[in-house]
Design an enzyme around this catalytic site. Structure first.
Site, mmCIF file in Angstrom:
data_model
loop_
_atom_site.group_PDB
_atom_site.id
_atom_site.type_symbol
_atom_site.label_atom_id
_atom_site.label_comp_id
_atom_site.label_asym_id
_atom_site.label_seq_id
_atom_site.Cartn_x
_atom_site.Cartn_y
_atom_site.Cartn_z
ATOM 1 C CB VAL A 21 -0.941 0.008 1.226
ATOM 2 C CG1 VAL A 21 -1.684 1.331 1.322
ATOM 3 C CG2 VAL A 21 -1.915 -1.152 1.137
ATOM 4 C CG ASP A 39 9.283 -0.353 5.791
ATOM 5 O OD1 ASP A 39 8.131 -0.459 5.326
ATOM 6 O OD2 ASP A 39 9.808 -1.224 6.520
ATOM 7 C CB CYS A 264 -8.200 -6.365 2.602
ATOM 8 S SG CYS A 264 -7.142 -4.915 2.460
ATOM 9 N NE ARG A 335 0.664 -8.453 3.357
ATOM 10 C CZ ARG A 335 0.236 -7.203 3.235
ATOM 11 N NH1 ARG A 335 0.275 -6.391 4.280
ATOM 12 N NH2 ARG A 335 -0.220 -6.745 2.090
#
Length: 438
Positions: A21, A39, A264, A335
Site C-alpha cells: 500500500v 520503513d 484485507c 500474508r
C-alpha cells in the site's frame, strides 16, 4: 496552506510503511511533491534504493525513476509536514485486532512531529482507533496538542494488490479529518494523485467504518458462494456451471467461491466484530461468513483426500503438488494465505505436499509458513495436482504439460483438484483424469 507549500516544494510529504500500500502511494506522490519513504525494514529500503520493487505493484522501472527519498532513519521524518501511515494491521491468533504496527508508527511519528503537521492514517482499523488510540500516542510522544499544533485525518487504503486495472489513481479515495480545515487540506493533497477524485466523509469514524464494512460485505458474499459450493459438491452439481447460468441475469453479483485470505477481506471483518462485541452486540451474519471462509482450506484438503482414495491411492504415500502459495493470482503477497490451511490439513493425513509458486518469495514462504518452495522444473511423479492460485503461468498449462507431471500409472488414478476452475474441465475429463473443482 500546507497544500501549497507541498506543491511548491517548500514542505515534504512522508509515507510511513512501504509495503503493497505505502510504496505505490509514495511513488505516486513523488511525481508531484518531495516525498520521504520510511520503513523500519532496512532490507526493503535497500531494495528500493537499488531500483527493485519486491511487491511488483509499480515495477522496477518506476522505482528507478522515482524521486522518493527512501530511508529507515526516523529522524528524516522531521523534514516532513504531511505524514501518511500505511503500516499493516493484522489480527492475533485469537482473531482480535493487532494494533502493534499502527501504535508503533504513531510513536515514531510522534517523537519526530513538528508544529503545523498533518498525520493521515490509511491502515485498516475499527471505528475509534484513530481518535482514541493514535492521537493520544502522537500527543504524548510529541508534547503537542491535536487540533492546535497538528491535525489528524483518516483515509482508508483501497489498493487491490496485483490489480493493474483498478490502480491507486483510479479508485475514489475516502478522506476525513479531525475538523473541516484538515478535511479540506487532506482532500486537496490526495486529489494531486487520485484521478478518480475523493469522497469527503463526515467524520473519521465514518471513514474507518466504511473500510471495514466494504470488505466485510465482500467476505459475506464469497462465504455464500463457498457454502453453495459445499452443498453442490454433495449434490454432485458443478458450481461453475451453476454460476455461469446464474450470471446471465442482469443483477447477478458475480461472486465466485474460493480461498479468502490476504491482508484485507480475511482480516477486516474481525476488526468490525471486535468493536461490535465490546459494545455488547454479537454478530450473526459476519461471524458466520468468517467461519465458512476460514474453513475452506480444510474443505479442499478433505476433497483431495477423498479423490485420492477413490483413485485407489495410498494416502500417506501419495505425492501431492500444490500450484500457488500467494493469497491471490499474479501477486507475490503471501500474508494470510489460506493455501497454508490446505497444507496443514494434508499434513494431518501424513502428506507433505510439494508447493510451487513463481511469484512468492522463497525466504518469506519459509519464514512465515515453514514451506520450502520447489521449482516447476523439479516437478515429476505426482499423484495429485492441486491448482490453488490462478497465476497466469498455471492458466497457460496445456494438457500435455500436465500429463508430464504425473507418475506412470493408469489415467484414472491421476487426480486433479482445480480450486479456481482454471482448467478446461471437459478436456481433462475426456482424457480420463479424476477431476474435482470448487
Amino acid at each position: 496552506m500546507l497544500f501549497y507549500d507541498l506543491v511548491n516544494k517548500k514542505e515534504k510529504l512522508a509515507v510511513i510503511g512501504l509495503g503493497y500500500v505505502g510504496m505505490p502511494i509514495a511513488v505516486a506522490f513523488g511525481k508531484k511533491v518531495d516525498v520521504i519513504g520510511f520503513d523500519l525494514n532496512e532490507k526493503k529500503i535497500d531494495l528500493y534504493k537499488s531500483g527493485i520493487d519486491p511487491t511488483n505493484e509499480v515495477g522496477n522501472e518506476a522505482i528507478k525513476q522515482s524521486a522518493v527519498d527512501f530511508t529507515s532513519d526516523e529522524t528524516k521524518l522531521r523534514e516532513a509536514k504531511f505524514h501518511i501511515v500505511a503500516v499493516p494491521t493484522p489480527i492475533n491468533l485469537d482473531k482480535t485486532p493487532d494494533l502493534t504496527p499502527v501504535e508503533g508508527a504513531s510513536v515514531i511519528i510522534g517523537r519526530n512531529l513538528t508544529k503545523g503537521s498533518i498525520v493521515v492514517y490509511e491502515s485498516t482499523v475499527y471505528p475509534g482507533v484513530t481518535e482514541d488510540i493514535c492521537i493520544p500516542i502522537l500527543e504524548k510522544e510529541s508534547g503537542l496538542k491535536c487540533g492546535v499544533d497538528f491535525k489528524v485525518g483518516y483515509s482508508p487504503e483501497r489498493i487491490n494488490p496485483g490489480d493493474k486495472v483498478h490502480t491507486l489513481d483510479k479508485i475514489i479515495k475516502i478522506v476525513s479529518g479531525i475538523d473541516n480545515e484538515s478535511l479540506e487540506e487532506i482532500a486537496g493533497v490526495y486529489e494531486l494523485v487520485i484521478e478518480a477524485g475523493v469522497h469527503k466523509a463526515s467524520s473519521i469514524k465514518v471513514a474507518e467504518a466504511a473500510k471495514v464494512v466494504e470488505n466485510s460485505q465482500r467476505d459475506i458474499n464469497i462465504a455464500f458462494m463457498n457454502e453453495l459450493a459445499m452443498v453442490f459438491d454433495r449434490m454432485n452439481i458443478d458450481t461453475k456451471d451453476v454460476i455461469e447460468a446464474m450470471n446471465t441475469k442482469w443483477n447477478a453479483l458475480k461472486f465466485n467461491p474460493g480461498l479468502v485470505g490476504g491482508h484485507c477481506i480475511g482480516v477486516d471483518p474481525y476488526y468490525f466484530l471486535y468493536e461490535a462485541e465490546k459494545l455488547g452486540y454479537h454478530s450473526q451474519i459476519i461471524l458466520s461468513g468468517r467461519k465458512i471462509n476460514d474453513g475452506m482450506g480444510e474443505f479442499v484438503a478433505n476433497a483431495i483426500i477423498k479423490e485420492l482414495i477413490i483413485a485407489n491411492k495410498v494416502v500417506k504415500q501419495s505425492k501431492v503438488v500444490i500450484f500457488g502459495m500467494t493469497f491471490k493470482e499474479n501477486c507475490p503477497d503471501i500474508r494470510n494465505s489460506k493455501v497454508s490451511d490446505i497444507i496443514l490439513s494434508l499434513k494431518e493425513y501424513g502428506i507433505e505436499p510439494v508447493v510451487v509458486d513463481p511469484h512468492a518469495d522463497a525466504d518469506e514462504a519459509f519464514n512465515q509458513y515453514g514451506i520450502q518452495l520447489a521449482d516447476l522444473t523439479e516437478i515429476k511423479d505426482a499423484d495429485c495436482l492441486v491448482f490453488a492460485v490462478a497465476h497466469n503461468e498455471f492458466n497457460n498449462f496445456k494438457v500435455d504439460d500436465i500429463s508430464k507431471l504425473f507418475k506412470e500409472s493408469p489415467t484414472e488414478e491421476k487426480v486433479i483438484v482445480d480450486v479456481k476452475s482454471i482448467l478446461n474441465k471437459q478436456d481433462i475429463k475426456k482424457l480420463g483424469y479424476r477431476y474435482w473443482s470448487l
